[in-house]
Design a protein around this motif. Structure first.
Motif, PDB file in Angstrom:
ATOM      1  N   ILE A   1      81.695  46.566  54.064  1.00 48.83           N
ATOM      2  CA  ILE A   1      81.076  45.603  52.862  1.00 48.83           C
ATOM      3  C   ILE A   1      79.679  45.982  53.095  1.00 48.83           C
ATOM      4  O   ILE A   1      78.770  46.087  51.275  1.00 48.83           O
ATOM      5  N   CYS A   2      79.082  45.482  53.495  1.00 45.78           N
ATOM      6  CA  CYS A   2      77.237  46.558  53.976  1.00 45.78           C
ATOM      7  C   CYS A   2      77.484  47.299  54.723  1.00 45.78           C
ATOM      8  O   CYS A   2      78.024  47.024  56.007  1.00 45.78           O
ATOM      9  N   GLN A   3      76.138  47.932  55.042  1.00 42.95           N
ATOM     10  CA  GLN A   3      75.996  48.953  55.209  1.00 42.95           C
ATOM     11  C   GLN A   3      75.029  48.370  57.115  1.00 42.95           C
ATOM     12  O   GLN A   3      75.588  48.897  57.831  1.00 42.95           O
ATOM     13  N   ASP A   4      75.156  46.649  57.278  1.00 42.65           N
ATOM     14  CA  ASP A   4      74.464  46.384  58.286  1.00 42.65           C
ATOM     15  C   ASP A   4      75.517  46.260  59.215  1.00 42.65           C
ATOM     16  O   ASP A   4      76.524  45.427  58.706  1.00 42.65           O
ATOM     17  N   THR A   5      76.653  46.548  59.327  1.00 46.73           N
ATOM     18  CA  THR A   5      78.598  46.232  59.899  1.00 46.73           C
ATOM     19  C   THR A   5      78.200  45.282  60.704  1.00 46.73           C
ATOM     20  O   THR A   5      78.871  44.859  62.267  1.00 46.73           O
TER      21      THR A   5
ATOM     22  N   SER B   1      75.973  32.477  58.053  1.00 46.50           N
ATOM     23  CA  SER B   1      76.170  34.320  56.964  1.00 46.50           C
ATOM     24  C   SER B   1      75.852  34.066  55.896  1.00 46.50           C
ATOM     25  O   SER B   1      75.850  33.023  55.053  1.00 46.50           O
ATOM     26  N   CYS B   2      75.207  35.199  55.916  1.00 44.02           N
ATOM     27  CA  CYS B   2      75.070  35.898  54.966  1.00 44.02           C
ATOM     28  C   CYS B   2      76.632  35.854  53.525  1.00 44.02           C
ATOM     29  O   CYS B   2      77.675  35.244  54.538  1.00 44.02           O
ATOM     30  N   TRP B   3      76.704  35.680  52.519  1.00 48.76           N
ATOM     31  CA  TRP B   3      77.509  35.647  51.941  1.00 48.76           C
ATOM     32  C   TRP B   3      78.839  36.899  52.183  1.00 48.76           C
ATOM     33  O   TRP B   3      79.732  36.687  51.986  1.00 48.76           O
ATOM     34  N   ALA B   4      78.281  38.093  52.863  1.00 45.89           N
ATOM     35  CA  ALA B   4      79.257  38.439  53.241  1.00 45.89           C
ATOM     36  C   ALA B   4      79.941  38.632  54.892  1.00 45.89           C
ATOM     37  O   ALA B   4      79.556  38.812  56.015  1.00 45.89           O
ATOM     38  N   PHE B   5      80.477  37.507  55.081  1.00 48.06           N
ATOM     39  CA  PHE B   5      81.150  36.785  56.077  1.00 48.06           C
ATOM     40  C   PHE B   5      81.893  36.927  56.417  1.00 48.06           C
ATOM     41  O   PHE B   5      83.679  37.186  56.194  1.00 48.06           O
ATOM     42  N   ARG B   6      81.970  38.171  57.083  1.00 41.94           N
ATOM     43  CA  ARG B   6      83.282  39.124  58.046  1.00 41.94           C
ATOM     44  C   ARG B   6      84.522  38.867  59.158  1.00 41.94           C
ATOM     45  O   ARG B   6      83.432  38.386  60.084  1.00 41.94           O
ATOM     46  N   HIS B   7      85.055  38.432  58.714  1.00 39.29           N
ATOM     47  CA  HIS B   7      86.237  37.586  59.955  1.00 39.29           C
ATOM     48  C   HIS B   7      87.145  38.461  60.101  1.00 39.29           C
ATOM     49  O   HIS B   7      87.827  37.830  58.645  1.00 39.29           O
TER      50      HIS B   7
ATOM     51  N   LYS C   1      78.287  40.358  62.893  1.00 38.53           N
ATOM     52  CA  LYS C   1      77.403  39.669  62.380  1.00 38.53           C
ATOM     53  C   LYS C   1      76.419  40.515  62.021  1.00 38.53           C
ATOM     54  O   LYS C   1      75.200  41.121  62.870  1.00 38.53           O
ATOM     55  N   GLY C   2      75.950  40.395  60.511  1.00 37.80           N
ATOM     56  CA  GLY C   2      74.854  41.181  61.011  1.00 37.80           C
ATOM     57  C   GLY C   2      73.031  40.673  61.482  1.00 37.80           C
ATOM     58  O   GLY C   2      73.058  39.871  61.302  1.00 37.80           O
ATOM     59  N   GLY C   3      72.206  41.771  61.202  1.00 38.28           N
ATOM     60  CA  GLY C   3      71.608  41.274  61.686  1.00 38.28           C
ATOM     61  C   GLY C   3      70.749  40.558  60.618  1.00 38.28           C
ATOM     62  O   GLY C   3      70.022  39.273  61.643  1.00 38.28           O
ATOM     63  N   GLY C   4      70.392  40.828  59.258  1.00 38.18           N
ATOM     64  CA  GLY C   4      69.958  39.836  58.412  1.00 38.18           C
ATOM     65  C   GLY C   4      69.961  37.991  58.736  1.00 38.18           C
ATOM     66  O   GLY C   4      68.936  37.342  59.169  1.00 38.18           O
ATOM     67  N   SER C   5      71.537  37.933  58.742  1.00 30.36           N
ATOM     68  CA  SER C   5      71.561  36.525  58.803  1.00 30.36           C
ATOM     69  C   SER C   5      71.539  36.171  60.229  1.00 30.36           C
ATOM     70  O   SER C   5      71.544  34.586  60.582  1.00 30.36           O
ATOM     71  N   SER C   6      71.965  36.403  61.168  1.00 29.40           N
ATOM     72  CA  SER C   6      71.688  36.332  62.229  1.00 29.40           C
ATOM     73  C   SER C   6      70.050  36.010  62.857  1.00 29.40           C
ATOM     74  O   SER C   6      69.652  34.974  63.240  1.00 29.40           O
TER      75      SER C   6
ATOM     76  N   LEU D   1      66.151  35.445  53.196  1.00 28.58           N
ATOM     77  CA  LEU D   1      66.027  36.642  54.556  1.00 28.58           C
ATOM     78  C   LEU D   1      67.264  36.829  54.912  1.00 28.58           C
ATOM     79  O   LEU D   1      67.261  38.356  55.425  1.00 28.58           O
ATOM     80  N   GLY D   2      68.623  35.966  55.111  1.00 24.92           N
ATOM     81  CA  GLY D   2      69.479  35.729  55.369  1.00 24.92           C
ATOM     82  C   GLY D   2      70.396  36.638  54.582  1.00 24.92           C
ATOM     83  O   GLY D   2      72.203  36.352  54.023  1.00 24.92           O
ATOM     84  N   CYS D   3      70.468  36.810  52.907  1.00 21.51           N
ATOM     85  CA  CYS D   3      71.387  37.223  51.395  1.00 21.51           C
ATOM     86  C   CYS D   3      72.210  36.398  51.611  1.00 21.51           C
ATOM     87  O   CYS D   3      73.535  36.037  51.604  1.00 21.51           O
ATOM     88  N   PRO D   4      71.563  35.354  50.807  1.00 18.03           N
ATOM     89  CA  PRO D   4      72.051  34.319  50.084  1.00 18.03           C
ATOM     90  C   PRO D   4      73.310  34.213  49.076  1.00 18.03           C
ATOM     91  O   PRO D   4      72.983  35.180  48.563  1.00 18.03           O
TER      92      PRO D   4
HETATM   93  S1  SF4 Z   1      72.511  39.695  55.999  1.00 18.81           S
HETATM   94 FE1  SF4 Z   1      74.612  40.380  55.622  1.00 18.81          FE
HETATM   95  S2  SF4 Z   1      74.661  41.682  53.481  1.00 18.81           S
HETATM   96 FE2  SF4 Z   1      72.722  41.094  53.920  1.00 18.81          FE
HETATM   97  S3  SF4 Z   1      72.192  43.041  55.010  1.00 18.81           S
HETATM   98 FE3  SF4 Z   1      72.440  41.367  56.597  1.00 18.81          FE
HETATM   99  S4  SF4 Z   1      74.765  42.327  56.800  1.00 18.81           S
HETATM  100 FE4  SF4 Z   1      74.523  42.741  54.454  1.00 18.81          FE
END
Ligand code: SF4
Length: 290
Positions: free
Chosen positions: A64-68, A268-274, A144-149, A180-183
């Protein structure tokens, strides 16, 4: 015939694949409802882009996102499940395999040697274990992606401030997180326990089922209040000032030291992957998500 170790490994690979490529139905429905309710054209069109992205990822079996993300597994380990000390090795192998097969972006960086290239490093994948009754192993993959962490927040709130201080800290943390964490965000809030445990509670809270409020009506009311206040901050979809800032928020509480009030906030960003699955001690596998 596969042995139990291979079954656990394959299940973890499959869970990482589902988590990386498919957003759960509840979350897609929430984003879709948000698009319907959003008045502004910019917010609505950004939500359309997000929904299109989710659809394409599922159709083409791509992340879903490049940051897996950094790979993490939350385990519930039953009393009678036979594999215990080997679980780390098995989950490391699963992570390597998933990195190759899905593929996942290599996100484990050794402080001295650089990127390990296979998402495995010291203490990574992150593994959280809860001991439970029963014969099964429940695995939740949570990459969990870096942006939202990066916008996670922690505070030892002045105990005398109580819930007033807790709410203020959650609101300030969300305002600081901004775009910053992609809301739109999903938030987990952990209160009490200790300076480290409140962060674990926050992560656990994040994984509670979408839209289900806390079993304690007093806490449930605070969840609703916070969600409403966060959505009046005006951050909006991807920080564009339109549409929701957060779609859900859960709180987990623990007892605390009389002189301490630890609070952790995990986003978690919108891409709440689990993705969640269960392996029985006989090797039967049931996937509970997606
Ligand atoms: S915060 Fe989430 S949607 Fe934004 S770049 Fe990171 S993983 Fe992708």
């Amino acid at each position: 015939m596969k042995n139990l170790e291979n079954i656990v490994e394959d299940t973890a690979v499959e869970l990482l694949k589902r988590a990386a490529n498919i957003l759960q139905n509840d979350y897609v429905a929430a984003l879709s409802e948000a698009r319907q309710k959003t008045r502004g054209e910019i917010g609505r069109s950004e939500l359309s882009n997000i929904l299109k992205n989710i659809e394409l990822a599922k159709e083409t079996s791509q992340p879903i996102c490049q940051d897996t993300g950094v790979v993490a597994f939350m385990l519930k380990l039953g009393d009678n499940f036979p594999i215990r000390s080997k679980l780390r090795k098995i989950l490391e192998n699963a992570t390597r395999k998933a990195t190759n097969e899905i593929p996942l972006r290599p996100n484990a960086v050794d402080l001295f040697r650089g990127n390990t290239k296979d998402n495995v490093g010291r203490h990574v994948p992150l593994i959280y274990i809860e001991l439970v009754e029963g014969d099964d192993l429940e695995i939740t993959a949570l990459p969990k992606g870096g942006g939202s962490s990066n916008v996670a927040a922690h505070s030892m709130v002045t105990p005398g401030l109580g819930w007033k201080g807790i709410k203020q800290f959650v609101l300030e943390s969300t305002a600081r997180a901004g775009s910053l964490g992609c809301p739109p965000y999903f938030l987990g809030v952990g209160v009490g326990g200790g300076e480290d445990y409140c962060m674990f509670l926050a992560k656990k809270a994040l994984l509670k089922p979408f839209g289900v409020r806390n079993e304690d009506p007093k806490v449930a009311k605070i969840e609703e209040e916070l969600l409403e206040k966060i959505n009046s901050l005006g951050i909006g979809v991807m920080g564009l000032g339109e549409g929701p800032t957060a779609l859900d928020l859960h709180i987990e509480i623990a007892a605390r030291h009389p002189a301490s009030l630890p609070v952790g906030v995990v986003f978690s960003c919108w891409a709440f992957r689990h993705a969640k699955g269960r392996v029985s001690k006989e090797g039967k596998v049931v996937f509970e998500y997606a």
